[in-house]
Design a protein around this motif. Structure first.
Motif, PDB file in Angstrom:
ATOM      1  N   HIS A   1      -4.748   6.331   6.390  1.00  0.00           N
ATOM      2  CA  HIS A   1      -5.484   6.300   5.119  1.00  0.00           C
ATOM      3  C   HIS A   1      -5.868   7.721   4.680  1.00  0.00           C
ATOM      4  O   HIS A   1      -5.730   8.074   3.490  1.00  0.00           O
ATOM      5  CB  HIS A   1      -6.732   5.437   5.274  1.00  0.00           C
TER       6      HIS A   1
ATOM      7  N   ARG B   1       0.933  -2.740   9.446  1.00  0.00           N
ATOM      8  CA  ARG B   1       1.276  -3.858   8.560  1.00  0.00           C
ATOM      9  C   ARG B   1       0.053  -4.715   8.261  1.00  0.00           C
ATOM     10  O   ARG B   1      -0.041  -5.340   7.186  1.00  0.00           O
ATOM     11  CB  ARG B   1       2.379  -4.699   9.200  1.00  0.00           C
ATOM     12  N   ALA B   2      -0.884  -4.735   9.199  1.00  0.00           N
ATOM     13  CA  ALA B   2      -2.079  -5.556   9.029  1.00  0.00           C
ATOM     14  C   ALA B   2      -2.917  -5.119   7.836  1.00  0.00           C
ATOM     15  O   ALA B   2      -3.667  -5.924   7.265  1.00  0.00           O
ATOM     16  CB  ALA B   2      -2.932  -5.510  10.308  1.00  0.00           C
ATOM     17  N   VAL B   3      -2.811  -3.853   7.442  1.00  0.00           N
ATOM     18  CA  VAL B   3      -3.570  -3.358   6.273  1.00  0.00           C
ATOM     19  C   VAL B   3      -2.669  -3.200   5.050  1.00  0.00           C
ATOM     20  O   VAL B   3      -3.031  -2.513   4.093  1.00  0.00           O
ATOM     21  CB  VAL B   3      -4.303  -2.034   6.605  1.00  0.00           C
ATOM     22  N   GLY B   4      -1.474  -3.786   5.091  1.00  0.00           N
ATOM     23  CA  GLY B   4      -0.638  -3.855   3.891  1.00  0.00           C
ATOM     24  C   GLY B   4       0.452  -2.817   3.758  1.00  0.00           C
ATOM     25  O   GLY B   4       1.159  -2.799   2.739  1.00  0.00           O
ATOM     26  N   HIS B   5       0.639  -1.957   4.731  1.00  0.00           N
ATOM     27  CA  HIS B   5       1.677  -0.931   4.626  1.00  0.00           C
ATOM     28  C   HIS B   5       3.059  -1.507   4.923  1.00  0.00           C
ATOM     29  O   HIS B   5       3.197  -2.440   5.731  1.00  0.00           O
ATOM     30  CB  HIS B   5       1.400   0.221   5.598  1.00  0.00           C
ATOM     31  N   GLU B   6       4.075  -0.956   4.280  1.00  0.00           N
ATOM     32  CA  GLU B   6       5.469  -1.304   4.559  1.00  0.00           C
ATOM     33  C   GLU B   6       5.985  -0.334   5.612  1.00  0.00           C
ATOM     34  O   GLU B   6       6.057   0.871   5.374  1.00  0.00           O
ATOM     35  CB  GLU B   6       6.294  -1.206   3.268  1.00  0.00           C
TER      36      GLU B   6
ATOM     37  N   ARG C   1       4.647   3.272   1.921  1.00  0.00           N
ATOM     38  CA  ARG C   1       5.840   3.212   2.773  1.00  0.00           C
ATOM     39  C   ARG C   1       5.648   4.170   3.941  1.00  0.00           C
ATOM     40  O   ARG C   1       5.511   5.396   3.729  1.00  0.00           O
ATOM     41  CB  ARG C   1       7.092   3.589   1.973  1.00  0.00           C
TER      42      ARG C   1
ATOM     43  N   GLN D   1      -5.186   3.323  11.623  1.00  0.00           N
ATOM     44  CA  GLN D   1      -5.314   2.949  10.217  1.00  0.00           C
ATOM     45  C   GLN D   1      -6.093   3.994   9.432  1.00  0.00           C
ATOM     46  O   GLN D   1      -5.733   4.358   8.296  1.00  0.00           O
ATOM     47  CB  GLN D   1      -5.991   1.585  10.113  1.00  0.00           C
TER      48      GLN D   1
ATOM     49  N   ASP E   1       2.362  -3.240  14.036  1.00  0.00           N
ATOM     50  CA  ASP E   1       1.514  -4.370  13.662  1.00  0.00           C
ATOM     51  C   ASP E   1       0.200  -3.899  13.053  1.00  0.00           C
ATOM     52  O   ASP E   1      -0.308  -4.513  12.086  1.00  0.00           O
ATOM     53  CB  ASP E   1       1.239  -5.226  14.904  1.00  0.00           C
TER      54      ASP E   1
ATOM     55  N   MET F   1       0.840  -1.213   0.000  1.00  0.00           N
ATOM     56  CA  MET F   1       0.000   0.000   0.000  1.00  0.00           C
ATOM     57  C   MET F   1       0.873   1.260   0.000  1.00  0.00           C
ATOM     58  O   MET F   1       0.892   1.995  -0.954  1.00  0.00           O
ATOM     59  CB  MET F   1      -0.904  -0.009   1.225  1.00  0.00           C
TER      60      MET F   1
END
Length: 437
Positions: free
Chosen positions: A94, A20-25, A3, A90, A17, A1
């Motif tokens: 977003h 990262r759970a929603v796809g971010h690096e 960085r 999150q 955590d 998603m």
């Protein structure tokens, strides 16, 4: 998603955590100093920072990011001891990413609008000097170039300088000699190295109008051309090509307006235009030029004996004869009937008299309408007047040259006369009906 740089201490694992759970690096650091070092190493889409940090606080990270990396959004977490809920974090990230994307889209839209407006200014420019300046400035700004050199193609298809960055130097620019050979027929964008001067790299963009190549833009850089300029430079080049095509069409129409229908020599409209320019230049540079006023002796007998069609053909032949007697940059004009005017640039009275004698002898020795089976012998009278010796005004110069020519008509004919004061005026009948005699 995306960085994400996470700047937090005790809550680092929990927040990392959740992201990262929603796809971010996620790259996690624990202090202000570590955050600054991480930002310097690689780009990030957003920064999430706790307010309370070792060695400073989140406000330091916020200010540093805004000053050094204005395209990165910063999410500043509360300084309260209670951790932020994962879904709240999150959502905040977003929203930050959405804001960043919207800003990018707005910036891109502004660039496109600016590009379209610039292209429109170039396309609608109908003055060559203004086009050169507008296009050069546009290529330099939108192409991020240090300097720009613009070329157009002449009638032979060779590259001819249209514009370059202003310079106080009057010596020949070696870059032009280097660039020109690389432009012959080049229809693709290309990079050149080892360009003479301070900017050794060039990006050469062809100006194409459909399949017609009308010119080139050479954008000069100290190193490799920057990325992301292809769309803008290609669009500007096409706009420049359209403007050059329009200028060419206008020039074609203007040429028709300034040409004599019969002989295709210049007409009196053009004579007055070029005389105004020549006078202005001569006054500024203390230069000289001369006028020859001539007509054919007894031309009326040609029309009476052989008809007006043959008379017209003879006038065309006379025009070709005159152009063969003068230099390419001199101007030959059909003044009316069998009368012609020749503007001899940078020519004093003595030089003009030599040219007039050459014309007189050439006409005397020539046999007109030989291909038509007639082989007619004719002669001419020529009057000479020069700036500034005989007059300082256009009308006076023409009048004096006409009077000198008429003096020959009243005498032996087939003669050259220099302008003088108190010459007899040309009879009014010759002004109202200049058909020769």
């Amino acid at each position: 998603m995306a960085r994400v740089l996470l700047v937090a201490d005790e809550k680092q694992s929990r927040y990392g955590d959740a992201l990262r759970a929603v796809g971010h690096e996620v790259t996690a650091v624990a202090s202000v100093q570590q955050a600054l070092e991480a930002l310097a190493r690689q780009p990030y889409d957003t920064v999430v920072t706790d307010l309370l940090l070792p060695g400073g606080d989140g406000m330091d990270v916020l200010h540093h990011t805004q000053e050094r990396y204005p395209g990165i959004e910063v999410v500043l977490l509360s300084g309260q001891d209670k951790p932020v809920a994962p879904e709240v974090l999150q959502h905040a990230v977003h929203r930050a990413l959405a804001t960043r994307e919207l800003q990018r889209e707005n910036a891109a839209l502004r660039r496109h609008v600016s590009l379209l407006e610039t292209g429109q200014r170039i396309c609608t420019t109908l003055d060559r000097e203004q086009l050169a300046d507008t296009a050069r400035t546009a290529f330099q700004g939108l192409g991020l170039a240090r300097e720009v050199v613009l070329f157009e193609r002449d009638v032979s298809g060779r590259a001819r300088l249209l514009a370059q960055n202003p310079s106080g130097e009057k010596r020949e620019d070696p870059r032009l000699a280097f660039l020109a050979p690389h432009l012959e027929g080049a229809r693709e964008v290309r990079e050149l190295e080892c360009v003479p001067g301070p900017w050794p790299r060039a990006l050469v963009v062809p100006a194409l109008n459909g399949e017609e190549l009308l010119g080139h833009a050479a954008l000069l850089y100290p190193g490799a051309p920057p990325e992301g300029i292809t769309e803008a430079t290609d669009f500007l080049a096409r706009c420049m090509a359209l403007a050059l095509r329009n200028l060419g069409r206008i020039s074609e129409v203007e040429d028709l307006a300034y040409l004599d229908d019969l002989t295709h020599l210049f007409n009196t409209r053009y004579l007055h235009l070029v005389l105004d320019r020549e006078l202005k230049e001569a006054q500024q540079t203390h230069g000289v030029f001369s006028l020859l006023f001539l007509d054919l002796d007894y031309f009326k007998t040609v029309n009476d004996t052989h008809g007006h069609l043959m008379g017209s053909q003879l006038l065309v032949e006379m025009g070709r004869l005159l152009k063969g007697c003068v230099r390419d940059h001199d101007v030959v004009v059909r003044y009316g009937g069998d009368e012609y005017v020749v503007l001899l640039r940078h020519t004093d009275p003595a030089g003009a008299h030599k040219v007039a004698e050459r014309i007189r002898r050439t006409v005397e020795q020539h046999r007109f309408l030989a291909c038509e089976g007639y082989s007619l012998a004719l002669s001419t009278c020529i009057g000479v007047a020069s700036f500034p010796e005989h007059a300082l005004e256009k009308a006076t110069l023409l009048d004096l040259a006409d009077r000198a020519m008429y003096r020959g008509k009243r005498g032996s004919r087939n003669v050259v006369f220099m302008a003088e004061k108190d010459l007899e005026a040309t009879p009014p009948a010759r002004y109202s009906q200049r058909t020769g005699s």
